[in-house]
Motif scaffolding. Structure first.
Motif, PDB file in Angstrom:
ATOM      1  N   ARG A  93      41.643  30.304  14.483  1.00 55.20           N
ATOM      2  CA  ARG A  93      41.016  31.266  15.569  1.00 55.20           C
ATOM      3  C   ARG A  93      42.616  32.403  15.628  1.00 55.20           C
ATOM      4  NH1 ARG A  93      37.004  29.642  19.187  1.00 55.20           N
ATOM      5  NH2 ARG A  93      35.387  27.921  18.105  1.00 55.20           N
TER       6      ARG A  93
ATOM      7  N   GLU B  78      44.066  33.946  18.470  1.00 59.91           N
ATOM      8  CA  GLU B  78      44.165  33.694  19.489  1.00 59.91           C
ATOM      9  C   GLU B  78      45.338  33.773  20.349  1.00 59.91           C
ATOM     10  OE1 GLU B  78      40.688  32.686  21.448  1.00 59.91           O
ATOM     11  OE2 GLU B  78      40.889  30.761  20.832  1.00 59.91           O
TER      12      GLU B  78
ATOM     13  N   GLY C 148      46.440  25.219  25.831  1.00 60.12           N
ATOM     14  CA  GLY C 148      45.149  24.955  25.794  1.00 60.12           C
ATOM     15  C   GLY C 148      44.771  26.008  25.212  1.00 60.12           C
ATOM     16  N   ARG C 149      45.332  26.390  24.160  1.00 60.51           N
ATOM     17  CA  ARG C 149      45.036  27.194  23.365  1.00 60.51           C
ATOM     18  C   ARG C 149      45.718  28.031  21.987  1.00 60.51           C
ATOM     19  NH1 ARG C 149      40.118  30.804  24.022  1.00 60.51           N
ATOM     20  NH2 ARG C 149      40.655  30.336  26.286  1.00 60.51           N
ATOM     21  N   TYR C 150      44.952  27.297  21.648  1.00 60.20           N
ATOM     22  CA  TYR C 150      45.741  27.706  19.783  1.00 60.20           C
ATOM     23  C   TYR C 150      45.299  28.112  18.846  1.00 60.20           C
ATOM     24  CZ  TYR C 150      47.669  23.895  22.632  1.00 60.20           C
ATOM     25  OH  TYR C 150      47.842  23.341  24.201  1.00 60.20           O
TER      26      TYR C 150
ATOM     27  N   PHE D 215      43.892  24.846  15.911  1.00 64.49           N
ATOM     28  CA  PHE D 215      43.365  23.433  16.616  1.00 64.49           C
ATOM     29  C   PHE D 215      42.047  22.482  16.408  1.00 64.49           C
ATOM     30  CE2 PHE D 215      38.693  24.958  18.017  1.00 64.49           C
ATOM     31  CZ  PHE D 215      38.930  26.444  17.509  1.00 64.49           C
TER      32      PHE D 215
ATOM     33  N   GLN E 175      38.810  21.052  16.581  1.00 66.05           N
ATOM     34  CA  GLN E 175      37.127  19.513  17.438  1.00 66.05           C
ATOM     35  C   GLN E 175      36.485  18.736  16.116  1.00 66.05           C
ATOM     36  OE1 GLN E 175      35.261  23.077  16.865  1.00 66.05           O
ATOM     37  NE2 GLN E 175      35.742  24.461  18.343  1.00 66.05           N
TER      38      GLN E 175
ATOM     39  N   ARG F  31      27.736  31.641  26.695  1.00 63.61           N
ATOM     40  CA  ARG F  31      28.820  31.322  25.162  1.00 63.61           C
ATOM     41  C   ARG F  31      28.390  32.372  24.484  1.00 63.61           C
ATOM     42  NH1 ARG F  31      31.048  27.842  24.801  1.00 63.61           N
ATOM     43  NH2 ARG F  31      30.378  27.398  23.440  1.00 63.61           N
TER      44      ARG F  31
ATOM     45  N   THR G  90      37.665  25.123  29.981  1.00 66.65           N
ATOM     46  CA  THR G  90      36.026  24.120  28.973  1.00 66.65           C
ATOM     47  C   THR G  90      36.873  23.455  27.658  1.00 66.65           C
ATOM     48  OG1 THR G  90      35.445  26.386  29.252  1.00 66.65           O
ATOM     49  CG2 THR G  90      34.075  24.510  27.448  1.00 66.65           C
TER      50      THR G  90
ATOM     51  N   GLY H 258      37.516  20.089  22.476  1.00 65.53           N
ATOM     52  CA  GLY H 258      38.269  21.044  21.942  1.00 65.53           C
ATOM     53  C   GLY H 258      39.311  19.652  21.867  1.00 65.53           C
TER      54      GLY H 258
ATOM     55  N   ARG I  31      42.612  19.607  24.244  1.00 67.43           N
ATOM     56  CA  ARG I  31      42.300  19.949  26.156  1.00 67.43           C
ATOM     57  C   ARG I  31      42.200  18.940  26.423  1.00 67.43           C
ATOM     58  NH1 ARG I  31      38.604  25.655  26.407  1.00 67.43           N
ATOM     59  NH2 ARG I  31      40.137  26.995  24.664  1.00 67.43           N
TER      60      ARG I  31
HETATM   61  P1  ATP Z   1      36.990  29.177  24.717  1.00 69.76           P
HETATM   62  O1  ATP Z   1      35.597  30.306  25.986  1.00 69.76           O
HETATM   63  O2  ATP Z   1      37.958  28.426  25.924  1.00 69.76           O
HETATM   64  O3  ATP Z   1      37.881  30.759  23.961  1.00 69.76           O
HETATM   65  P2  ATP Z   1      35.313  29.593  22.891  1.00 69.76           P
HETATM   66  O4  ATP Z   1      33.874  29.171  24.130  1.00 69.76           O
HETATM   67  O5  ATP Z   1      35.254  30.159  21.922  1.00 69.76           O
HETATM   68  O6  ATP Z   1      36.130  28.590  24.053  1.00 69.76           O
HETATM   69  P3  ATP Z   1      33.590  27.498  21.460  1.00 69.76           P
HETATM   70  O7  ATP Z   1      34.000  28.571  20.114  1.00 69.76           O
HETATM   71  O8  ATP Z   1      32.630  27.030  21.982  1.00 69.76           O
HETATM   72  O9  ATP Z   1      34.967  28.261  22.629  1.00 69.76           O
HETATM   73  O10 ATP Z   1      34.172  25.548  20.543  1.00 69.76           O
HETATM   74  C1  ATP Z   1      34.423  24.191  21.426  1.00 69.76           C
HETATM   75  C2  ATP Z   1      35.822  24.298  22.092  1.00 69.76           C
HETATM   76  O11 ATP Z   1      36.862  23.848  21.293  1.00 69.76           O
HETATM   77  C3  ATP Z   1      36.125  24.773  23.301  1.00 69.76           C
HETATM   78  O12 ATP Z   1      34.866  24.465  24.552  1.00 69.76           O
HETATM   79  C4  ATP Z   1      37.464  24.253  23.329  1.00 69.76           C
HETATM   80  O13 ATP Z   1      37.405  23.449  23.875  1.00 69.76           O
HETATM   81  C5  ATP Z   1      37.921  24.325  21.844  1.00 69.76           C
HETATM   82  N1  ATP Z   1      38.608  25.978  21.727  1.00 69.76           N
HETATM   83  C6  ATP Z   1      37.709  26.384  21.320  1.00 69.76           C
HETATM   84  N2  ATP Z   1      38.990  27.352  20.882  1.00 69.76           N
HETATM   85  C7  ATP Z   1      40.134  27.395  21.155  1.00 69.76           C
HETATM   86  C8  ATP Z   1      41.553  27.638  20.871  1.00 69.76           C
HETATM   87  N3  ATP Z   1      42.136  28.367  20.399  1.00 69.76           N
HETATM   88  N4  ATP Z   1      42.925  27.074  20.769  1.00 69.76           N
HETATM   89  C9  ATP Z   1      42.253  25.270  21.403  1.00 69.76           C
HETATM   90  N5  ATP Z   1      40.671  24.894  21.719  1.00 69.76           N
HETATM   91  C10 ATP Z   1      40.306  25.503  21.578  1.00 69.76           C
END
Ligand code: ATP
Ligand code: MG
Length: 429
Positions: free
Chosen positions: A114, A116, A121-123, A126, A128, A260, A282, A309, A312
């Protein structure tokens, strides 16, 4: 001079010193999923862009601004997967494995992409571990997913650091009625909403609920609540879930603002959140998506799933110092040999020992070296014992067995007895 080569921002190498924690985490999760009867599925990392537009919804953050989309050499629009559910649904439909009401309990692991803003904690790449269940529509399976993650937090020693947030978005009928009421209310307060929320009000009004803007939050205090719009079916489902969580003793907080990011959720939605990682709190999120499979061209098929994630959760293990000591030791025994003849004998001996103890982590010195330098390497490897083959040992057909972590004196062991001796002093993983 040419510019030095670098990885893409937000896409990380996981270095050898970090991989033991990753493997510990992944191993713990996959064992747990096996034990609950889930089966692994592996999907491609790249899919047609259309798949994500159809499943995730055009007016989500992911599809609007976060996807890595490109044209391939045939002119097809492809996208690096931003999440796993879409591809998983595509796969089960393509192979017909959910037809006729067949239950599938599936999980997958792998990188997601993604675009972002990278931060702790945001990459952008990443990882899953995700799970999807098809053709079970009751609250019992929603509860199982949550119970399983609860057990996982327990095994990992992080249960006290995470909190379960729960909400119900209802059936699509009750959500439709709620959306109307919400739009009506928010439209009456249009000028007090932030710009993003004004836009969402038109495209995806439920998303206004998770705004971070304080003024909009103030408007939301008196907004209609989803809970008042749940029909009997949605209400019974939600009560059924809560009763099961209560029966197992899993605490939760109801969060009416939990909607969500993805369009496709219905009824149960949940997140496991922690306050130990700053803003990216999260660690696991999911919910029910009973309309998705049909929306993607299949027969009506209930579904429920979640994704966690890995970055995280690894960060959380590190932050809470919940990493078992033994996982970072990767060598049990280190064999040092001095001289060509000893080196050849050492190689043969090592292979014989490996035949008898296939789980022993035995490293043979490479690159020769003096007594001192080989010992230094043996010690640095983290091994518990060094095996020594020099002229004296060769003459007597023994090997020197030297504890490296202060457990007693060096002794001589006959070659034939070495494997049996190692079996008694090294606990094999
Ligand atoms: P956030 O609100 O943190 O952006 P999200 O609702 O976009 O999360 P989901 O699509 O539900 O996230 O993805 C499930 C999990 O994957 C998240 O809870 C998080 O732990 C992890 N995750 C999501 N986006 C990222 C990211 N860019 N980098 C690292 N971990 C991520
Ligand atoms: Mg996100």
């Amino acid at each position: 001079m040419s510019k030095s080569l670098q990885a893409i921002r937000g896409m990380n190498d996981i270095l050898p010193e970090q991989t033991p924690v990753w493997r510990y985490f992944e191993g713990t999760v996959s064992r747990l999923l096996d034990n609950y009867g889930y089966k692994q599925i592996r999907m491609p990392i790249v899919e047609f862009t259309e798949l994500f537009k159809r499943s995730i919804g055009e007016v989500t953050d992911i599809v609007e601004k976060e996807m890595y989309t490109f044209e391939d050499r045939n002119g097809d629009s492809l996208t690096l997967r931003p999440e796993g559910t879409a591809a998983c649904v595509r796969a089960v439909l393509e192979h017909g494995i959910t037809g006729g009401g067949q239950v599938q309990k599936l999980w997958y692991i792998g990188p997601m992409f993604r675009h972002e803003r990278p931060q702790k904690g945001r990459y952008r790449q990443f990882h899953q571990i995700g799970l999807e269940v098809f053709n079970l529509d009751g609250p019992d399976i929603d509860a199982e997913l949550i119970i399983m993650t609860w057990r996982l937090w327990g095994e990992l020693g992080i249960r006290d650091a995470v909190k379960l947030e729960l909400n119900s978005l209802g059936t699509s009928e009750s959500r439709g009625r709620y959306r109307e009421a919400l739009v009506e209310y928010l439209s009456a307060h249009h000028d007090k909403l932030d710009e993003d929320s004004q836009r969402r009000l038109k495209t995806n009004p439920l998303r206004v609920l998770d705004t971070k803007n304080a003024d909009t939050q103030a408007v939301l205090v008196d907004a209609p609540k989803m809970a008042d719009y749940l029909d009997d079916e949605s209400r019974a489902h939600f009560e059924g879930l809560k009763a099961r969580l209560d029966a197992v003793g899993i605490p939760y907080v109801l969060n009416p603002k939990l909607v969500r990011g993805l369009d496709y959720y219905s009824k149960t939605v949940f997140e496991w959140v922690t306050d130990k990682l700053g803003a990216q709190g999260t660690v696991c999120a999911g919910g029910r998506y009973d309309g998705l499979v049909e929306q993607m061209g299949g027969k009506p098929t209930p579904g429920v799933g979640f994704a966690m994630g890995i970055e995280r959760l690894v960060l959380l293990l590190e932050t809470l110092e919940q990493i078992p000591e033994e996982i970072s030791r990767q060598v049990d025994v280190y064999l040092c040999a001095f001289g060509e003849e000893a080196e050849l004998a050492g190689l043969a001996l090592a292979e014989r020992v490996r035949d008898q103890l296939p789980n022993l982590r035995l490293q043979v010195n490479a690159g020769a070296g003096s007594f001192k330098s080989q010992f230094k390497k043996a010690d640095k490897s983290g091994a518990l014992y060094a095996l020594i083959l020099g002229d004296d040992e060769m003459a007597q057909q023994v090997v020197g067995f030297k504890p490296l972590r202060g457990q007693g004196e060096q002794q001589s062991i006959a070659w034939d007895a070495l494997a049996a001796h190692l079996a008694t002093c090294v606990v094999q993983g």
